[in-house]
Design an enzyme around this catalytic site. Structure first.
Site, PDB file in Angstrom:
ATOM      1  N   ARG A  45     -12.751  -7.423   5.090  1.00 36.55           N
ATOM      2  CA  ARG A  45     -12.632  -8.888   6.728  1.00 36.55           C
ATOM      3  C   ARG A  45     -11.668  -7.050   8.065  1.00 36.55           C
ATOM      4  O   ARG A  45     -11.022  -6.046   7.631  1.00 36.55           O
ATOM      5  CB  ARG A  45     -12.088  -9.594   6.341  1.00 36.55           C
ATOM      6  CG  ARG A  45     -12.665 -10.116   5.688  1.00 36.55           C
ATOM      7  CD  ARG A  45     -11.765 -11.823   5.278  1.00 36.55           C
ATOM      8  NE  ARG A  45     -12.682 -12.556   4.373  1.00 36.55           N
ATOM      9  CZ  ARG A  45     -13.998 -13.078   4.600  1.00 36.55           C
ATOM     10  NH1 ARG A  45     -14.075 -13.154   6.053  1.00 36.55           N
ATOM     11  NH2 ARG A  45     -13.876 -14.164   3.525  1.00 36.55           N
ATOM     12  N   ILE A 105      -8.897  -5.680  10.192  1.00 39.34           N
ATOM     13  CA  ILE A 105      -7.112  -5.763   9.511  1.00 39.34           C
ATOM     14  C   ILE A 105      -6.600  -5.690  11.189  1.00 39.34           C
ATOM     15  O   ILE A 105      -5.223  -6.474  11.711  1.00 39.34           O
ATOM     16  CB  ILE A 105      -6.829  -4.233   9.579  1.00 39.34           C
ATOM     17  CG1 ILE A 105      -7.361  -4.309   8.201  1.00 39.34           C
ATOM     18  CG2 ILE A 105      -5.878  -3.973   9.035  1.00 39.34           C
ATOM     19  CD1 ILE A 105      -7.774  -2.884   6.968  1.00 39.34           C
ATOM     20  N   SER A 114      -9.134  -5.418  14.269  1.00 47.23           N
ATOM     21  CA  SER A 114      -9.780  -4.997  15.265  1.00 47.23           C
ATOM     22  C   SER A 114     -10.278  -6.598  15.407  1.00 47.23           C
ATOM     23  O   SER A 114     -10.134  -7.892  14.302  1.00 47.23           O
ATOM     24  CB  SER A 114     -11.402  -4.806  14.311  1.00 47.23           C
ATOM     25  OG  SER A 114     -11.911  -5.195  13.840  1.00 47.23           O
ATOM     26  N   ASP A 123      -2.963   0.667  10.057  1.00 46.72           N
ATOM     27  CA  ASP A 123      -4.354   1.327   9.697  1.00 46.72           C
ATOM     28  C   ASP A 123      -4.038   2.454   9.570  1.00 46.72           C
ATOM     29  O   ASP A 123      -4.547   3.167  10.633  1.00 46.72           O
ATOM     30  CB  ASP A 123      -5.763   0.835  11.190  1.00 46.72           C
ATOM     31  CG  ASP A 123      -6.239   0.756  10.521  1.00 46.72           C
ATOM     32  OD1 ASP A 123      -6.717   0.988   9.036  1.00 46.72           O
ATOM     33  OD2 ASP A 123      -7.943   0.302  11.291  1.00 46.72           O
ATOM     34  N   SER A 130      -9.802   3.411   1.438  1.00 42.66           N
ATOM     35  CA  SER A 130     -10.137   2.260   1.934  1.00 42.66           C
ATOM     36  C   SER A 130     -11.529   2.082   1.373  1.00 42.66           C
ATOM     37  O   SER A 130     -12.656   1.481   0.461  1.00 42.66           O
ATOM     38  CB  SER A 130      -9.436   1.670   2.634  1.00 42.66           C
ATOM     39  OG  SER A 130     -10.115   0.661   2.275  1.00 42.66           O
ATOM     40  N   LYS A 169     -10.106   3.484  18.300  1.00 43.09           N
ATOM     41  CA  LYS A 169      -9.318   4.201  17.019  1.00 43.09           C
ATOM     42  C   LYS A 169      -9.166   5.829  16.923  1.00 43.09           C
ATOM     43  O   LYS A 169      -8.057   6.550  17.014  1.00 43.09           O
ATOM     44  CB  LYS A 169      -9.571   3.852  15.462  1.00 43.09           C
ATOM     45  CG  LYS A 169      -9.527   2.085  15.524  1.00 43.09           C
ATOM     46  CD  LYS A 169      -9.557   2.137  13.708  1.00 43.09           C
ATOM     47  CE  LYS A 169      -9.104   0.315  14.190  1.00 43.09           C
ATOM     48  NZ  LYS A 169     -10.197   0.117  12.806  1.00 43.09           N
TER      49      LYS A 169
END
Length: 319
Positions: A23, A25, A27, A84, A92, A116
């Site tokens: 899901r 984080i 965004s 992040d 991850s 990012k």
């Protein structure tokens, strides 16, 4: 959002692509958030195995599969703090792929001043880190560095992104051309992992699968197997964000756009988000709508209005 187009294309060809996703984080929508608009994503491992055995693919949330339980705990801490970190991101992504039994992985790194990853040097460093870890875990990995100067597609937020995805899969004339093109490029590179697909021919193969309707058919079967959801509408309160002057759109601040979508309520409110009317290079006149913001609550509506007034709308328009 490209994942939800790439997966059914690859599975329709016959390759095995069980896609577990996280899901959001930081965004406005993760793949799992967007897929959840169309189908159930909280599936047990036995259910996932059954679906993958039948359809060669799934699009599910990785949390219930318990593939990397420590990572799930870390994400639950990162999300409210909007953290992040690079090292955690690598761990991850790769931990879940390895736990799912993946043998090949294609990683897309969008680069842009407001993405990012903001520059090519950082992108290359990130690519090397991913490749180093993949090499030592036996994963065959390819990294592509793509243009992250603006959002891909028109919708930002679960319902709006799901709409874009289904329009592309349905070969709808309203489908965002940039989302379609990027998805075909990525799907083509993945198809070329197969020894029977010549290098350079993957794109055309992916396009044929999409245009024939086989990808849409595959996606619809995946949705049915996972548990189809009732159609959801966008949030009812709307803000039309207009251009302050005429000119050409020179840049779009992805971070501001994402912040506005968050303030509108995405991804927790699936119908909240942003629908982009204009993209880089488009000509606009003063007073024309750049995008619409959708939200369900008056407080969010007021927060968005105040933020845009104080911080700007995220678009830079030059003469």
């Amino acid at each position: 959002r490209t994942t939800m187009i790439v997966t059914p294309i690859v599975a329709a060809y016959g390759l095995l692509m069980p896609k577990t996703s996280s899901r959001a984080i930081t965004s406005p929508a993760g793949t799992a958030d967007t897929m959840e608009v169309l189908a159930e994503v909280n599936l047990t491992m036995d259910t996932l195995r059954h679906i993958v055995h039948q359809e060669r693919a799934c699009l599910a949330w990785g949390g219930t599969a318990n593939l990397a339980p420590v990572d799930d705990i870390l994400i639950s801490v990162e999300r409210p703090l909007s953290l992040d970190s690079q090292g955690q991101m690598i761990a991850s992504i790769l931990s879940k792929k390895l736990a799912a039994g993946a043998t090949h992985l294609l990683l897309d790194i969008p680069v842009g001043p407001h993405a990012k990853v903001t520059n090519m040097r950082d992108a290359i460093q990130l690519r090397k880190l991913f490749e180093y870890v993949a090499l030592h875990t036996g994963l065959q990995m390819e990294v592509v560095i793509t243009d992250g100067n603006q959002p891909i597609g028109k919708g930002i937020g679960p319902v709006l992104e799901a709409r874009d995805v289904m329009q592309v899969l349905a070969n709808d004339s309203r489908a965002p051309a940039d989302l379609r093109e990027k998805s075909l490029q990525i799907a083509g590179r993945i198809l070329e992992f197969h020894p029977d697909v010549r290098g350079g021919s993957g794109y055309h193969l992916a396009r044929d699968i999409l245009e024939s309707g086989r990808a849409l058919e595959k996606m619809n079967r995946i949705i049915e197997r996972q548990g189809k959801k009732e159609a959801m509408d966008v949030a009812e309160l709307v803000i039309s964000v207009k251009s302050n002057h005429s000119g050409i759109i020179k840049s779009i601040d992805n971070l501001i756009i994402a912040r506005i979508a968050h303030m509108a309520g995405a991804p927790l409110n699936a119908g909240a988000g942003i629908d982009l009317n204009r993209k880089l290079g488009d000509k606009v006149r003063k007073g024309e709508t750049l995008y619409q913001v959708y939200t369900s609550f008056q407080a969010n509506w007021e927060f968005v209005q105040q933020f845009i007034h104080e911080q700007g709308n995220g678009y830079f328009i030059g003469g």
